[in-house]
Design an enzyme around this catalytic site. Structure first.
Site, PDB file in Angstrom:
ATOM      1  N   ASP A  53      -2.934  -3.383   7.289  1.00 27.86           N
ATOM      2  CA  ASP A  53      -3.369  -2.623   6.116  1.00 27.86           C
ATOM      3  C   ASP A  53      -4.725  -1.961   6.320  1.00 27.86           C
ATOM      4  O   ASP A  53      -4.898  -0.768   6.040  1.00 27.86           O
ATOM      5  CB  ASP A  53      -3.399  -3.529   4.882  1.00 27.86           C
ATOM      6  CG  ASP A  53      -2.086  -4.266   4.687  1.00 27.86           C
ATOM      7  OD1 ASP A  53      -1.033  -3.675   4.994  1.00 27.86           O
ATOM      8  OD2 ASP A  53      -2.108  -5.429   4.248  1.00 27.86           O
ATOM      9  N   GLU A 164       1.444  -6.582  -1.894  1.00 23.65           N
ATOM     10  CA  GLU A 164       0.428  -7.547  -2.329  1.00 23.65           C
ATOM     11  C   GLU A 164       0.275  -7.535  -3.840  1.00 23.65           C
ATOM     12  O   GLU A 164       0.084  -8.589  -4.458  1.00 23.65           O
ATOM     13  CB  GLU A 164      -0.914  -7.225  -1.656  1.00 23.65           C
ATOM     14  CG  GLU A 164      -0.923  -7.510  -0.162  1.00 23.65           C
ATOM     15  CD  GLU A 164      -2.258  -7.218   0.499  1.00 23.65           C
ATOM     16  OE1 GLU A 164      -2.459  -7.696   1.633  1.00 23.65           O
ATOM     17  OE2 GLU A 164      -3.084  -6.517  -0.101  1.00 23.65           O
TER      18      GLU A 164
END
Length: 276
Positions: A53, A164
Site C-alpha cells: 500500500d 482495510e
C-alpha cells in the site's frame, strides 16, 4: 448479492473492475487538485513500510509532485522510514524506496519514543499489552509524520484502502489518521494491478501483507490476524459470492469496526444507527 454487501460496496466506493491507467491518472490528479486548492502545501509526507500500500501511494505521490513542479509549483515528497528498532523486512523498505525514488528519504526510529510512553503508562499502574504497544507504534509513526509535515508546510498522506476500511484493520488515530486518503475505493488485488502496471518489482506487491506491530508475533500476516483471506475480502468487495464462513466473518469485522469509520461523535452529530 446480499443487500448488506451492496450497501458496503457502495459506502466504500469499490468498482467491480478497474483500468489501471485510468486509476493512476485519477489519483495523481486528485493529489494535484488538493495542492491547487491549498496554496500553503509545499510537501506530501508518507510513511514507507515496504508493503504494497505505501509503495503504491509513494510512487503515485512522487509522480504527482514531479508533474506539479513541471507546472511551476514548489512541492516535494518525503518518504519516511519509521522502524521500531531494527525492522525485520528492512530490505523490502530499501527496495520500495529505490522504486519510488522520493525527493527526500527520511528515517525516524520510533523505538525510544514508544518505549518511553509505555514505561510512563506502566509506572502509572496501567498494564500495556503487546497488542496495545502495537497501537502505540502506529500512533507514534503518525505523530512523527505530522511533525515532519508541520516543519515542511506539508500534509500527511494515508495509504488505507477499501479492504482495510471494510475490516477496520488499522489503528484509530494511527495509520487511520491522515489528511488525504488517495487509495480509497481500491481493494488489495486492484492495488496489485496498478503496481504491476507501474512496473513495480514483483516481490513488493506479491509480499504477504503484515502490519508487523506485535513484538510477540513479528511479521504476523494480516490474513492470520483477520481470520479471513484477502481473496475473499476482495471478492466480497467486487460483488462476488464468497464462502458462508468468510461472508459472516467479513460482516462481523465490518460491524465491530464501525466506530473507526464514524466521525467523532458529538451532541449534534449522531450516526444513523444511534438516531433511535
Amino acid at each position: 448479492m446480499h443487500d448488506i454487501q451492496r450497501e458496503i460496496i457502495d459506502a466504500l466506493h469499490v468498482k467491480e473492475n478497474i483500468n489501471p491507467d485510468r486509476e493512476v491518472r485519477e489519483i495523481i490528479d486528485f493529489l494535484k487538485n488538493y495542492k491547487y486548492h491549498h496554496d500553503f502545501i509545499e510537501s506530501f509526507v508518507l510513511g514507507i513500510s515496504g508493503g504494497q500500500d505505501s509503495t503504491l501511494l509513494g510512487k503515485l505521490a512522487q509522480m504527482a509532485v514531479e508533474e506539479l513542479r513541471e507546472e511551476g509549483h514548489t512541492i516535494h515528497f518525503y518518504g519516511v522510514r519509521l522502524p521500531y528498532g531494527t525492522q525485520l523486512d528492512m530490505n523490502d523498505v530499501d527496495d520500495a524506496i529505490a522504486y519510488i525514488n522520493p525527493d527526500f528519504d527520511v528515517t525516524i526510529n520510533i523505538k525510544n519514543a514508544v518505549d518511553a510512553s509505555v514505561k510512563a503508562l506502566n509506572n502509572a499502574s496501567f498494564h500495556i499489552s503487546d497488542f496495545v504497544i502495537g497501537n502505540e507504534k502506529a500512533r507514534e509513526r503518525m505523530k512523527a509524520q505530522y511533525a515532519i509535515a508541520a516543519d515542511r508546510k506539508g500534509v500527511v498522506l494515508g495509504s488505507d484502502h477499501a479492504a482495510e476500511a471494510l475490516t477496520g484493520f488499522y489503528t484509530k488515530f494511527g495509520d487511520g489518521a491522515a489528511d488525504v486518503m488517495p487509495l480509497t475505493g481500491l481493494n488489495k488485488r486492484q492495488g496489485q494491478q496498478i503496481l504491476k502496471y507501474l512496473n513495480c518489482p514483483e516481490h513488493l506487491y506479491l509480499k504477504v501483507p503484515t502490519a508487523d506491530l506485535e513484538s510477540d508475533r513479528p511479521l504476523l500476516s494480516d490474513e492470520d490476524a483477520l481470520q479471513v483471506s484477502y481473496k475473499d475480502i476482495d471478492d466480497f468487495l467486487e460483488g462476488k459470492t464468497v464462502p458462508v464462513a468468510a461472508f459472516n466473518r467479513i460482516i462481523h469485522l465490518y460491524k465491530v469496526s464501525q466506530h473507526k469509520r464514524d466521525k467523532p461523535y458529538h451532541r449534534y452529530l449522531k450516526p444513523k444507527y444511534m438516531e433511535e
